[in-house]
Enzyme design. Structure first.
Site, short mmCIF file in Angstrom:
data_model
loop_
_atom_site.label_atom_id
_atom_site.label_comp_id
_atom_site.label_asym_id
_atom_site.label_seq_id
_atom_site.Cartn_x
_atom_site.Cartn_y
_atom_site.Cartn_z
N LYS A 14 16.03 -10.71 -31.00
CA LYS A 14 15.48 -9.35 -30.14
C LYS A 14 16.18 -8.05 -30.43
O LYS A 14 15.51 -7.26 -30.85
CB LYS A 14 15.17 -9.51 -28.59
CG LYS A 14 14.45 -11.11 -28.33
CD LYS A 14 14.32 -11.46 -26.67
CE LYS A 14 15.49 -10.95 -25.92
NZ LYS A 14 16.28 -12.43 -26.05
N ARG A 89 13.32 -10.72 -17.43
CA ARG A 89 13.81 -12.19 -17.73
C ARG A 89 13.23 -13.07 -16.55
O ARG A 89 13.42 -14.13 -16.64
CB ARG A 89 15.30 -12.06 -17.59
CG ARG A 89 15.93 -11.97 -18.90
CD ARG A 89 17.31 -12.45 -18.83
NE ARG A 89 18.14 -12.75 -20.02
CZ ARG A 89 18.78 -11.84 -20.83
NH1 ARG A 89 18.43 -10.56 -20.67
NH2 ARG A 89 19.60 -12.20 -21.62
N ARG A 125 27.85 -15.03 -33.79
CA ARG A 125 27.47 -13.55 -33.67
C ARG A 125 28.78 -12.77 -33.45
O ARG A 125 29.82 -13.22 -32.70
CB ARG A 125 26.83 -13.31 -32.44
CG ARG A 125 25.34 -13.33 -32.64
CD ARG A 125 24.48 -12.74 -31.43
NE ARG A 125 24.88 -12.89 -30.38
CZ ARG A 125 23.86 -12.75 -29.27
NH1 ARG A 125 22.47 -12.28 -29.54
NH2 ARG A 125 24.01 -12.84 -28.14
N ARG A 158 31.12 -11.59 -28.27
CA ARG A 158 30.86 -11.39 -26.80
C ARG A 158 31.37 -12.36 -25.98
O ARG A 158 31.43 -13.63 -26.47
CB ARG A 158 29.54 -11.10 -26.55
CG ARG A 158 28.76 -9.75 -26.80
CD ARG A 158 27.04 -9.87 -27.04
NE ARG A 158 26.62 -10.65 -25.91
CZ ARG A 158 25.48 -10.79 -25.67
NH1 ARG A 158 24.45 -10.18 -26.35
NH2 ARG A 158 24.76 -11.46 -24.38
P1 AMP Z 1 21.61 -10.09 -23.16
O1 AMP Z 1 22.55 -9.21 -24.02
O2 AMP Z 1 20.19 -9.69 -23.38
O3 AMP Z 1 21.89 -11.59 -23.92
O4 AMP Z 1 22.35 -10.19 -21.83
C1 AMP Z 1 23.37 -10.60 -21.22
C2 AMP Z 1 23.55 -11.20 -19.85
O5 AMP Z 1 23.19 -9.75 -19.19
C3 AMP Z 1 22.69 -12.17 -19.55
O6 AMP Z 1 23.18 -13.50 -19.81
C4 AMP Z 1 22.55 -11.88 -18.11
O7 AMP Z 1 23.69 -12.39 -17.32
C5 AMP Z 1 22.57 -10.28 -17.75
N1 AMP Z 1 21.33 -9.87 -18.10
C6 AMP Z 1 20.63 -9.10 -19.04
N2 AMP Z 1 19.49 -8.50 -18.53
C7 AMP Z 1 19.19 -9.18 -17.73
C8 AMP Z 1 17.95 -9.51 -16.97
N3 AMP Z 1 16.86 -8.66 -16.99
N4 AMP Z 1 18.13 -10.11 -15.63
C9 AMP Z 1 19.30 -10.57 -15.25
N5 AMP Z 1 20.11 -10.59 -16.05
C10 AMP Z 1 20.14 -9.86 -17.31
#
Ligand code: AMP
Length: 212
Positions: A14, A89, A125, A158
């Protein structure tokens, strides 16, 4: 403002696609994960609250996320066309987005991908520390190992892309995904995309969805 939501498992591509489309088409790319990582680096109140959840691969509570996205959208002009990556989410997050009078969710695009591809995608990654350019140890290697092709800065992993945390993130995703898909299906806004193919092919399919 017009919003397209990108749905899909961690590692489904994404963010990579949203970054490319923002550059090629001038869309505004909003990644809640990127915003939270920036908040952690800057040690803001939100960053301090979010860190523990993120380190474990858990979701940050809905109320914090809904406030974060509401505040971010409030700063953007009404004319923006937004690619929302990582939000919503959960169904309560999707409902909060629909309740925002300034936004219209145009469509939700689900990046569908077999689970077995995901752990390798996540653990390999790497991201440029400075400009955020995405790489992969197997699929998108930099010209000089460990350095960004674009700005020469170090590439980092990360902390939540380690195998243990990545597995937990996938479990969390599985727990929420069906409900979210059902929500957008019922709204007649759901489009599905095969995300297990070439980056350029996916980009061209997405461009068709976005231009429709
Ligand atoms: P991502 O970079 O989108 O994979 O997000 C990394 C982490 O950020 C996730 O594993 C969650 O801990 C937190 N996170 C990001 N977006 C959300 C969301 N919309 N709701 C809850 N936690 C989020």
């Amino acid at each position: 403002m017009k919003i397209t939501v990108f749905l899909g498992a961690p590692g489904s591509g994404k963010g990579t696609q949203a970054k490319r489309l923002a550059l090629s088409h001038g869309f505004t790319h909003l990644s809640t994960g990127d915003m939270l990582r920036a908040a952690i680096t800057e040690k803001t109140a939100l960053g301090l609250k979010a860190k523990g959840f993120m380190d474990q691969g858990a979701l940050v509570p809905d109320n914090l996320m809904i406030d974060l996205i509401g505040e971010t959208l409030a700063k953007l002009p009404n004319t923006s066309t937004i690619l929302l990556d990582g939000f919503p989410r959960t169904v309560p997050q999707a409902k909060a987005l629909d309740a925002n009078p300034r936004t219209t969710v145009h469509q939700a695009i689900y990046f569908s991908i077999p689970e077995k591809a995901l752990i390798q995608r996540l653990t390999g990654r790497r991201t440029c520390k400075k400009c955020g350019e995405p790489y992969h140890l197997l699929y998108v290697t930099p010209k000089v190992a460990g350095k960004c092709d674009k700005c020469g800065s170090d590439l980092i992993q990360r902390p939540d892309d380690t195998e243990e945390v990545a597995r937990h993130r996938l479990e969390v995703f599985r727990g929420q995904n069906e409900g979210l898909l059902a929500y957008y299906r019922q709204e007649k806004k759901l489009n599905e995309l095969n995300a297990d193919q070439d980056v350029l092919k996916i980009e061209s399919l997405l461009t068709k969805f976005l231009e429709a």
